[in-house]
Write an enzyme that holds these catalytic residues in place. Structure first.
Site, PDB file in Angstrom:
ATOM      1  CB  CYS A  88    -106.184  -0.737 -16.239  1.00  0.00           C
ATOM      2  SG  CYS A  88    -105.096  -1.006 -15.350  1.00  0.00           S
ATOM      3  CG  HIS A 186    -104.485  -2.602 -20.310  1.00  0.00           C
ATOM      4  ND1 HIS A 186    -104.200  -1.147 -20.135  1.00  0.00           N
ATOM      5  CD2 HIS A 186    -103.349  -2.696 -19.282  1.00  0.00           C
ATOM      6  CE1 HIS A 186    -103.637  -0.766 -19.300  1.00  0.00           C
ATOM      7  NE2 HIS A 186    -103.032  -1.779 -18.401  1.00  0.00           N
ATOM      8  CD  GLU A 188    -106.762  -0.548 -22.967  1.00  0.00           C
ATOM      9  OE1 GLU A 188    -107.860  -1.121 -22.879  1.00  0.00           O
ATOM     10  OE2 GLU A 188    -105.777   0.156 -22.361  1.00  0.00           O
TER      11      GLU A 188
HETATM   12  N1  GLN Z   1    -101.678   0.534 -11.175  1.00  0.00           N
HETATM   13  C1  GLN Z   1    -101.912   2.073 -12.081  1.00  0.00           C
HETATM   14  C2  GLN Z   1    -103.047   2.921 -11.593  1.00  0.00           C
HETATM   15  O1  GLN Z   1    -102.981   2.393 -10.206  1.00  0.00           O
HETATM   16  C3  GLN Z   1    -102.616   1.504 -13.214  1.00  0.00           C
HETATM   17  C4  GLN Z   1    -102.370   0.911 -14.069  1.00  0.00           C
HETATM   18  C5  GLN Z   1    -102.230   0.656 -15.115  1.00  0.00           C
HETATM   19  O2  GLN Z   1    -103.931   1.349 -15.944  1.00  0.00           O
HETATM   20  N2  GLN Z   1    -102.358   0.117 -16.373  1.00  0.00           N
HETATM   21  O3  GLN Z   1    -104.158   3.425 -11.760  1.00  0.00           O
END
Ligand code: GLN
Length: 207
Positions: A88, A186, A188
């Site tokens: 992410c 994710h 994790e």
């Molecule tokens: N929107 C977040 C960002 O720009 C990422 C979101 C996340 O890691 N759950 O870093």
């Protein structure tokens, strides 16, 4: 499912620990038999064989990595082939190019992709879905939280998973380029260690 994997692996995997879901990654990697280390300093990065960049907020992670003097060492290590897994916000940190970044937002880079931040936001903020991921048997239950997607990928990038339904259908959400692995979701979160196992296998030369 965690803890069902065989044998210890003789490597140290760091998790960048300036912000985000550090604990979840340390726990999952530890259950797979790796030595794990929370990384906040260049000296800690130096003893890692591989690194995870967690989910969280990429703008905060970038600013903190910079103020902890980690950004350049991170760039060096990724460029020189350290196996690295970003989830992410971690995927955003690994992207060579960002769409919808904040003014001046920097990344570590290493993945020849353009990543779009908060890409699903216009349709839905957070959601879960089952995905087919190349190299993983069966489906993976994927949790997306204000997630990015891969907008464009260079020829060296292997797409491991795409969204296969709904308005976002077709967008890549898991990619690999050499020793670098990244997911929009994710792994994790929850009890499924298979993506982390894939990374451990990459880091130990088994994949
Ligand atoms: N929107 C977040 C960002 O720009 C990422 C979101 C996340 O890691 N759950 O870093």
């Amino acid at each position: 499912m965690l803890g069902n994997y065989s044998g210890a692996v003789a490597i140290t995997i760091g998790v960048l620990a300036v912000q985000g879901d550090v604990r979840e990654h340390l726990r999952t990697l530890g259950s797979l038999g790796a030595d794990v280390l929370a990384v906040r300093r260049p000296t800690e990065l130096a003893v890692c064989d591989a690194l995870v960049l967690p989910g969280g907020e990429s703008t905060t992670m970038w600013k903190l990595a910079r103020s902890f003097d980690l950004l350049e060492p991170l760039r060096d290590r990724v460029k020189t082939g350290m196996p690295t897994f970003g989830t992410c916000a971690g995927m955003i940190m690994l992207a060579d190019r960002i769409a919808d970044g904040v003014e001046g937002q920097e990344t570590i880079g290493g993945l020849d992709i353009t990543v779009r931040r908060n890409a699903f936001g216009r349709q839905v903020d957070s959601f879960e879905t089952d995905l087919q991921v190349r190299g993983v048997e069966g489906s993976v239950h994927a949790v997306f939280i204000r997630a990015p997607w891969v907008e464009e990928a260079g020829p060296e990038v292997e797409v491991l998973a795409r969204i296969d339904e709904g308005p976002a259908s077709g967008h890549a959400v898991a990619v690999r380029q050499g020793a670098v692995l990244a997911t929009s979701f994710h792994p994790e979160v929850g009890e499924d260690g298979r993506l982390h196992q894939m990374f451990v296998d990459m880091a130990t030369g088994r994949r």
